[in-house]
Design an enzyme around this catalytic site. Structure first.
Site, short mmCIF file in Angstrom:
data_model
loop_
_atom_site.label_atom_id
_atom_site.label_comp_id
_atom_site.label_asym_id
_atom_site.label_seq_id
_atom_site.Cartn_x
_atom_site.Cartn_y
_atom_site.Cartn_z
N GLU A 265 0.79 -1.24 0.00
CA GLU A 265 0.00 0.00 0.00
C GLU A 265 0.82 1.28 0.00
OE1 GLU A 265 -2.82 -0.38 3.21
OE2 GLU A 265 -3.75 -2.14 2.33
N GLU B 28 -6.21 -10.61 -1.57
CA GLU B 28 -7.02 -10.40 -0.35
C GLU B 28 -8.50 -10.34 -0.70
OE1 GLU B 28 -5.55 -7.15 2.04
OE2 GLU B 28 -3.46 -7.68 1.66
#
Ligand code: XIL
Length: 383
Positions: free
Chosen positions: A181, A294
């Site tokens: 991220e 995910e």
């Protein structure tokens, strides 16, 4: 009192049984509605095939495991995982805050258990994650007097952490989410402490912390695969372009990068097929593998759509209408649609990992996992 607690534990048992039943039903839905139906002709029979077998010629299938699962405290989750998955990611236990809570203290036990559990059950273990702005202790960026570290001090600390963690699992963990991220939704780099301290505000040093993290990880285990991982790569073209830029930057410096993880925390109406397709294509064109790392789909329609852990949790994503038949139908169709895109890109996608194993333990509160659901498969139309 006693009656109440007996009653409560009875209720918990019923809930668990219900969850397992729901799990079996939605698995069935995915088999029925996915485009790989032809491979699983007998999936409709009473003994459903394992997801890992259904997709064995396409990609690995896995889940994020929490501590209760790997330590034997949630045997239901373990049973689902062992049956369906051939790859595993630790949901939290390898994050800096958990595995390295104090400067001189590593907490290896939960991560060791995770790796042992995965290998014992023939699952490929994936390491998540080495450098991230989330779930990292404050001390990481400060010296003993509480002052911010300099660039060189933080690089040394990062190197020490990566060398210790990757080194410990050398030859056992197949690949690492090295940087997690790093991007804003517009594709620019997130203004994290990693960027501020190591980048020193100089444009020419902007990507340094990412490059160094990949370099250190490679030194610690030259055979491990190395990945960049982020959310909203499937919905934001700008963000996906940002990930492409990271891959190209690392390659231009001669550094190893094997793949990009599209987290894919989705919703009932996103990502759309075209946008997901475009992102997978753009990432694969850089020459790396693409992974869905995910996967979950929240049923709650309102609110923030990203996966910033500072903005969402179980409560903020809960949905009182999640059980409604129409919602369940849309959930199943969305999973089917996404899997049809994954299968189309099977040459470029090496792994699909669900973020969790079943709804009760998911970090999302609105029935997000593929492994639960109430819809009856025969009401589903094929995508
Ligand atoms: C989540 C976990 O599932 C939660 O248990 C924890 O409280 C917060 O983090 N992106 C990631 C994952 O890369 O590590 C996050 O996991 C979800 C978003």
């Amino acid at each position: 009192m006693l009656f109440t607690s007996v009653n409560r534990s009875f209720q918990v048992n019923i809930n668990i049984k219900e969850t397992i039943m729901k799990t079996k039903k939605l698995l069935h839905v995915i088999f029925l509605s996915s485009t790989v139906l032809c491979f699983v002709g007998n999936a409709v029979g009473s003994e459903k095939p394992a997801l890992k077998d259904v997709y064995k010629d396409h990609f690995l299938i896995g889940g994020a495991f929490n501590r209760r699962l790997v330590s034997g405290k949630d045997p239901n989750a373990a049973e689902i995982a062992i049956k369906h998955f051939n790859t595993a990611t630790p949901e939290n236990d390898m994050k800096w805050l958990l595995i390295h809570p104090k400067p001189d203290q590593y907490n290896w036990e939960p991560a060791d258990r995770f790796v042992d559990f995965a290998l014992k059950n023939n699952m490929v273990p994936i390491g998540h994650c080495l450098v991230w702005h989330g779930q990292v202790p404050r001390w990481t960026f400060r010296d003993d007097s509480g002052n911010p570290l300099t660039r060189n001090e933080l690089l040394a600390r990062m190197k020490d952490h990566i060398t210790s963690v990757v080194g410990r699992y050398k030859g056992r963990v197949k690949g690492w989410d090295v940087v997690n991220e790093a991007l804003n939704d517009d594709g620019t780099l997130r203004n994290s402490q990693w960027l501020r301290i190591i980048g020193e505000g100089k444009p020419e040093q902007e990507y340094d912390y990412i490059a160094k993290a990949f370099e250190y990880a490679h030194q610690a285990d030259p055979n491990a695969e190395l990945y960049y991982n982020d959310y909203s790569l499937d919905t934001s073209k700008e963000k996906c372009d940002g990930a492409v830029k990271i891959v190209k930057y690392l390659k231009s410096k001669g550094l190893r990068i094997d793949g990009v993880g599209i987290q894919l925390h989705g919703g009932l109406d996103y990502p759309d097929k075209e946008s997901l397709d475009g992102s997978i294509t753009a990432l694969a064109e850089t020459g790396v593998k693409v992974m869905i790392t995910e996967l979950d789909i929240r049923t709650r329609a309102r609110g923030y759509r990203g996966a910033d852990i500072g903005r969402i949790n179980r409560q903020s994503t809960s949905d009182s209408n999640a059980d409604a038949e129409q919602t369940q139908q849309r959930l199943a169709q969305k999973y089917a649609e996404l899997f049809s895109v994954f299968v189309k890109h099977k040459k470029d996608i090496s792994r699909v990992t669900f973020w969790g194993v079943y709804d009760r333990t998911s970090w999302i509160g609105a029935l997000p996992c593929c492994l639960t659901g109430t819809i009856s498969p025969n009401r589903l139309s094929m995508p």
